[in-house]
Design a protein around this motif. Structure first.
Motif, mmCIF file in Angstrom:
data_model
loop_
_atom_site.group_PDB
_atom_site.id
_atom_site.type_symbol
_atom_site.label_atom_id
_atom_site.label_comp_id
_atom_site.label_asym_id
_atom_site.label_seq_id
_atom_site.Cartn_x
_atom_site.Cartn_y
_atom_site.Cartn_z
ATOM 1 N N TYR A 103 0.825 -1.211 0.000
ATOM 2 C CA TYR A 103 0.000 0.000 0.000
ATOM 3 C C TYR A 103 0.861 1.263 0.000
ATOM 4 N N TYR A 104 1.812 1.332 0.950
ATOM 5 C CA TYR A 104 2.650 2.536 1.019
ATOM 6 C C TYR A 104 3.537 2.671 -0.213
ATOM 7 N N GLY A 105 4.072 1.559 -0.704
ATOM 8 C CA GLY A 105 4.898 1.613 -1.910
ATOM 9 C C GLY A 105 4.123 2.123 -3.106
ATOM 10 N N ASN A 106 2.894 1.636 -3.268
ATOM 11 C CA ASN A 106 2.049 2.077 -4.381
ATOM 12 C C ASN A 106 1.716 3.556 -4.255
ATOM 13 N N LYS A 107 1.410 3.994 -3.043
ATOM 14 C CA LYS A 107 1.058 5.396 -2.812
ATOM 15 C C LYS A 107 2.251 6.329 -3.079
ATOM 16 N N VAL A 108 3.429 5.937 -2.606
ATOM 17 C CA VAL A 108 4.628 6.764 -2.778
ATOM 18 C C VAL A 108 5.044 6.825 -4.245
ATOM 19 N N VAL A 109 4.985 5.689 -4.948
ATOM 20 C CA VAL A 109 5.339 5.684 -6.373
ATOM 21 C C VAL A 109 4.395 6.590 -7.151
ATOM 22 N N ALA A 110 3.110 6.575 -6.800
ATOM 23 C CA ALA A 110 2.152 7.455 -7.484
ATOM 24 C C ALA A 110 2.463 8.925 -7.208
ATOM 25 N N GLU A 111 2.857 9.263 -5.977
ATOM 26 C CA GLU A 111 3.208 10.645 -5.661
ATOM 27 C C GLU A 111 4.465 11.084 -6.394
ATOM 28 N N ILE A 112 5.434 10.185 -6.501
ATOM 29 C CA ILE A 112 6.679 10.525 -7.203
ATOM 30 C C ILE A 112 6.402 10.666 -8.701
ATOM 31 N N ASP A 113 5.562 9.798 -9.254
ATOM 32 C CA ASP A 113 5.236 9.883 -10.688
ATOM 33 C C ASP A 113 4.439 11.139 -11.014
ATOM 34 N N ARG A 114 3.704 11.661 -10.057
ATOM 35 C CA ARG A 114 2.935 12.887 -10.284
ATOM 36 C C ARG A 114 3.874 14.046 -10.594
ATOM 37 N N ASP A 115 5.008 14.118 -9.911
ATOM 38 C CA ASP A 115 6.002 15.161 -10.176
ATOM 39 C C ASP A 115 7.391 14.599 -9.896
ATOM 40 N N PRO A 116 8.013 13.957 -10.898
ATOM 41 C CA PRO A 116 9.295 13.280 -10.666
ATOM 42 C C PRO A 116 10.464 14.221 -10.367
ATOM 43 N N ARG A 117 10.296 15.537 -10.624
ATOM 44 C CA ARG A 117 11.405 16.455 -10.338
ATOM 45 C C ARG A 117 11.511 16.765 -8.857
ATOM 46 N N GLU A 118 10.454 16.461 -8.101
ATOM 47 C CA GLU A 118 10.440 16.842 -6.694
ATOM 48 C C GLU A 118 11.127 15.811 -5.796
ATOM 49 N N PHE A 119 10.932 14.519 -6.088
ATOM 50 C CA PHE A 119 11.486 13.459 -5.246
ATOM 51 C C PHE A 119 12.428 12.584 -6.059
ATOM 52 N N ALA A 120 13.460 12.066 -5.385
ATOM 53 C CA ALA A 120 14.514 11.372 -6.111
ATOM 54 C C ALA A 120 14.513 9.860 -5.936
ATOM 55 N N ASN A 121 13.890 9.295 -4.929
ATOM 56 C CA ASN A 121 14.089 7.877 -4.642
ATOM 57 C C ASN A 121 12.899 7.014 -5.041
ATOM 58 N N ARG A 122 12.564 7.045 -6.319
ATOM 59 C CA ARG A 122 11.469 6.224 -6.832
ATOM 60 C C ARG A 122 11.833 4.756 -6.775
ATOM 61 N N GLY A 123 13.095 4.418 -6.976
ATOM 62 C CA GLY A 123 13.532 3.021 -6.977
ATOM 63 C C GLY A 123 13.325 2.350 -5.624
#
Length: 144
Positions: A88-108
């Motif tokens: 759940y948390y992984g899916n939520k965080v990946v969606a937030e990072i994909d919304r604006d990839p310039r803001e967060f760096a640790n999508r992996g």
């Protein structure tokens, strides 16, 4: 060849060449004419459908990406009950990072937590099924 004068425009005298016409440029800070768009929204302004660019610079790590990774990792290492939470948390965080990839760096890291959470959830499902099968077998053996 005739001797009528130079054949290339740059060889002609300056008074013979036409003057270059440059488009009128606006001075810095000058307002555009009435009815023309300015193309420079005020700070923080702009239309809601416009893309807002962040200032160039280093991006920060998403604060919950590591949480998703740890939950997923613990679910694979034996605490299978944490698998759905890591997913759940992984899916939520990946969606937030994909919304604006310039803001967060640790999508992996977030994606690894999501995948480990999925694997942990599969282990949890298999564990629950194994326990149910053992209970059914124990009830059948005790009844006979």
């Amino acid at each position: 060849m005739s001797n009528e004068g130079p054949s290339y425009p740059q060889d002609r005298p300056a008074q013979d060449r036409p003057a270059q016409e440059w488009p009128a440029e606006q001075a810095y800070g000058q307002q555009p004419a009435y009815g023309q768009p300015s193309y420079r929204p005020a700070y923080g302004g702009g239309a809601p459908d416009q893309v807002r660019f962040h200032a160039p610079g280093p991006t920060v790590e998403h604060p919950r990406a590591t949480l998703a990774f740890v939950l997923g990792l613990l679910s694979v290492l034996g605490l299978t009950i944490l698998g759905p939470f890591g997913w759940y948390y992984g899916n939520k965080v990946v969606a937030e990072i994909d919304r604006d990839p310039r803001e967060f760096a640790n999508r992996g890291i977030a994606m690894a937590g999501k995948v480990l959470g999925i694997i942990g959830t599969v282990f949890l499902t298999l564990t629950v099924l194994a326990i149910v099968v053992l209970i059914v077998v124990a009830v059948v053996v005790a009844a006979s």
